[in-house]
Design a protein around this motif. Structure first.
Motif, PDB file in Angstrom:
ATOM      1  N   LEU A  54      -0.996   4.937 -10.155  1.00  0.00           N
ATOM      2  CA  LEU A  54      -1.626   5.990  -9.335  1.00  0.00           C
ATOM      3  C   LEU A  54      -2.275   5.459  -8.053  1.00  0.00           C
ATOM      4  O   LEU A  54      -2.787   6.234  -7.237  1.00  0.00           O
ATOM      5  CB  LEU A  54      -2.682   6.729 -10.170  1.00  0.00           C
ATOM      6  N   VAL A  55      -2.266   4.155  -7.841  1.00  0.00           N
ATOM      7  CA  VAL A  55      -2.888   3.570  -6.639  1.00  0.00           C
ATOM      8  C   VAL A  55      -1.836   3.400  -5.557  1.00  0.00           C
ATOM      9  O   VAL A  55      -0.831   2.688  -5.771  1.00  0.00           O
ATOM     10  CB  VAL A  55      -3.538   2.207  -6.984  1.00  0.00           C
ATOM     11  N   TYR A  56      -2.077   4.046  -4.409  1.00  0.00           N
ATOM     12  CA  TYR A  56      -1.097   3.984  -3.306  1.00  0.00           C
ATOM     13  C   TYR A  56      -1.477   2.840  -2.368  1.00  0.00           C
ATOM     14  O   TYR A  56      -2.635   2.650  -1.994  1.00  0.00           O
ATOM     15  CB  TYR A  56      -1.084   5.297  -2.521  1.00  0.00           C
ATOM     16  N   CYS A  57      -0.493   2.136  -1.928  1.00  0.00           N
ATOM     17  CA  CYS A  57      -0.662   1.065  -0.933  1.00  0.00           C
ATOM     18  C   CYS A  57       0.632   0.919  -0.175  1.00  0.00           C
ATOM     19  O   CYS A  57       1.696   0.622  -0.780  1.00  0.00           O
ATOM     20  CB  CYS A  57      -1.032  -0.255  -1.630  1.00  0.00           C
ATOM     21  N   ASN A  58       0.514   1.129   1.202  1.00  0.00           N
ATOM     22  CA  ASN A  58       1.694   1.083   2.069  1.00  0.00           C
ATOM     23  C   ASN A  58       2.077  -0.380   2.287  1.00  0.00           C
ATOM     24  O   ASN A  58       1.439  -1.097   3.048  1.00  0.00           O
ATOM     25  CB  ASN A  58       1.415   1.776   3.385  1.00  0.00           C
ATOM     26  N   SER A  59       3.106  -0.747   1.695  1.00  0.00           N
ATOM     27  CA  SER A  59       3.514  -2.151   1.758  1.00  0.00           C
ATOM     28  C   SER A  59       4.093  -2.561   3.091  1.00  0.00           C
ATOM     29  O   SER A  59       4.285  -3.747   3.371  1.00  0.00           O
ATOM     30  CB  SER A  59       4.554  -2.435   0.659  1.00  0.00           C
ATOM     31  N   THR A  60       4.374  -1.569   3.940  1.00  0.00           N
ATOM     32  CA  THR A  60       4.948  -1.891   5.253  1.00  0.00           C
ATOM     33  C   THR A  60       3.888  -1.937   6.348  1.00  0.00           C
ATOM     34  O   THR A  60       4.199  -2.132   7.516  1.00  0.00           O
ATOM     35  CB  THR A  60       6.002  -0.845   5.625  1.00  0.00           C
ATOM     36  N   ALA A  61       2.641  -1.713   5.998  1.00  0.00           N
ATOM     37  CA  ALA A  61       1.567  -1.707   7.023  1.00  0.00           C
ATOM     38  C   ALA A  61       1.427  -3.101   7.614  1.00  0.00           C
ATOM     39  O   ALA A  61       1.712  -4.118   6.962  1.00  0.00           O
ATOM     40  CB  ALA A  61       0.251  -1.261   6.397  1.00  0.00           C
ATOM     41  N   SER A  62       0.972  -3.109   8.891  1.00  0.00           N
ATOM     42  CA  SER A  62       0.833  -4.385   9.596  1.00  0.00           C
ATOM     43  C   SER A  62      -0.561  -4.976   9.488  1.00  0.00           C
ATOM     44  O   SER A  62      -0.773  -6.141   9.789  1.00  0.00           O
ATOM     45  CB  SER A  62       1.202  -4.195  11.069  1.00  0.00           C
ATOM     46  N   ASN A  63      -1.518  -4.179   9.097  1.00  0.00           N
ATOM     47  CA  ASN A  63      -2.904  -4.648   9.083  1.00  0.00           C
ATOM     48  C   ASN A  63      -3.364  -5.077   7.698  1.00  0.00           C
ATOM     49  O   ASN A  63      -4.493  -5.493   7.540  1.00  0.00           O
ATOM     50  CB  ASN A  63      -3.832  -3.584   9.655  1.00  0.00           C
ATOM     51  N   TYR A  64      -2.463  -4.981   6.709  1.00  0.00           N
ATOM     52  CA  TYR A  64      -2.835  -5.456   5.382  1.00  0.00           C
ATOM     53  C   TYR A  64      -1.576  -5.640   4.532  1.00  0.00           C
ATOM     54  O   TYR A  64      -0.487  -5.164   4.866  1.00  0.00           O
ATOM     55  CB  TYR A  64      -3.795  -4.481   4.697  1.00  0.00           C
ATOM     56  N   ASN A  65      -1.757  -6.306   3.372  1.00  0.00           N
ATOM     57  CA  ASN A  65      -0.727  -6.458   2.346  1.00  0.00           C
ATOM     58  C   ASN A  65      -1.232  -5.802   1.064  1.00  0.00           C
ATOM     59  O   ASN A  65      -2.433  -5.557   0.913  1.00  0.00           O
ATOM     60  CB  ASN A  65      -0.411  -7.935   2.087  1.00  0.00           C
TER      61      ASN A  65
END
Length: 350
Positions: free
Chosen positions: A29-40
């Motif tokens: 249920l935890v979303y995290c945009n893996s393509t973001a440039s400001n974080y991993n």
């Protein structure tokens, strides 16, 4: 036939044990945009691992002294500059320039570059610290006061104020001090109210009957502390002359009036006399005048004083009367004296 298995949200796999892309955690249920440039993304729990120079729970801010959206521009504010919060560029403080903002802009001087000095000014020059060095005839901290001493009217003080010389006064030292006159204010002349005055060239002119070198004396014929008394000037006193002239005019009018009346009266007397003498002449022409001794001189006297009639028939001519009475008198000596008396009356009437 066996039923097809349906996985819960954000899960996948044969047994639905895997999380779909960008979802993490035990429950996926935890979303995290893996393509973001400001974080991993942490593959276990889906937490964000900020990229270099990014910070914050969402990794949407830059670390201190880093700027731009990529947080890749480093800028440290100094005493002489600040940083543009968007671009990260160095912004020099007012009146500063250069890479490190350690240089003053043109015409600014001092450690803080806050001293202004216009190097193109004509009344002063600027030294290395921005101090003004006043040129000739310029004074004051800003070299804004002009004073050129002419050594005649004034000299200039250290502040550029005009210090009047001699007997000059005023803001421009072109006016003579009280009691001094002439083009160079070197002629002294002391005037006194109601007694004397000074001309523009300093000549003392006496007034109001005063005389003397300093107008301390009275002119001839005048006396008193104010030289306002003249015992022998009554006849020339303007007020008295006006009064005398008025009296003379009035007297002359009266005399002329009397003379005119006298002339009218005399004319009337002569007219009446002519009438009476004409009556005597007619009496003398009668025949009894020469032949009878009963000629009565009283009648002649009465005739002289007799009022004339309307047609003057009782009047005689004076010349004829004189001739007749003379002849009669010589022929009648007794009447000589009385004839002379009547003759005199006739002369008076004439």
């Amino acid at each position: 036939r066996a039923r097809e298995k349906v996985c819960a949200a954000h899960r996948e796999g044969v047994n639905c044990t895997l999380c779909t892309a960008d979802y993490y955690g035990v429950s996926c249920l935890v979303y995290c945009n893996s393509t973001a440039s400001n974080y991993n993304c942490n593959t276990t729990d889906g937490s964000k691992i900020c990229a270099e120079h990014f910070t914050g729970s969402e990794c949407d801010g830059c670390e201190s002294n880093y700027f731009t959206k990529s947080c890749d521009v480093f800028c440290v504010p100094t005493h002489n500059s600040t940083c543009n919060q968007t671009t990260g560029e160095v912004v020099c403080n007012v009146n500063r320039t250069g890479v490190g903002c350690d240089t003053c802009t043109e015409e600014h001087y001092g450690p803080e570059c806050d001293i202004y000095c216009n190097s193109s000014a004509t009344q002063y020059t600027c030294d290395g610290e921005g101090e003004r060095i006043c040129g000739d005839a310029w004074y004051g901290e800003e070299c804004e006061v002009y004073c050129l001493s002419d050594e005649i009217h004034y000299n200039c003080t250290e502040d550029g104020d005009k210090e009047c010389l001699g007997h000059y006064t005023g803001s421009e030292c072109v006016t003579c001090s009280k009691g001094y006159y002439g083009d160079e204010c070197d002629v002294k002349c002391e005037e006194e109210r109601e007694r004397s005055r000074c001309t523009d060239n300093g000549t003392l002119v006496c007034m109001n009957n005063f005389a003397g070198e300093k107008c301390e004396e009275c002119t001839d014929g005048w006396t008193g502390a104010e030289c306002d008394h003249c015992p022998h000037c009554d006849d020339t006193d303007p007020d008295k002359l006006v009064d005398d002239t008025d009296r003379f005019r009035t007297t002359l009018i009266i005399i002329c009036s009397i003379f005119a009346a006298t002339c009218l009266i005399a004319l009337a007397i002569v007219t009446v006399t002519n009438i009476k003498v004409s009556k005597l002449k007619r009496l003398s022409s009668r025949s009894s005048f020469a032949s009878t001794t009963s000629f009565n001189m009283v009648d002649i006297r009465n005739a002289v004083s007799m009022p004339p009639t309307e047609n003057n028939e009782n009047c005689i001519n004076v010349e004829d009367f004189e001739e007749d009475t003379t002849d009669f008198a010589f022929s009648n000596p007794v009447y000589m004296d009385e004839e002379a008396t009547i003759y005199d009356k006739v002369e008076d009437v004439k």
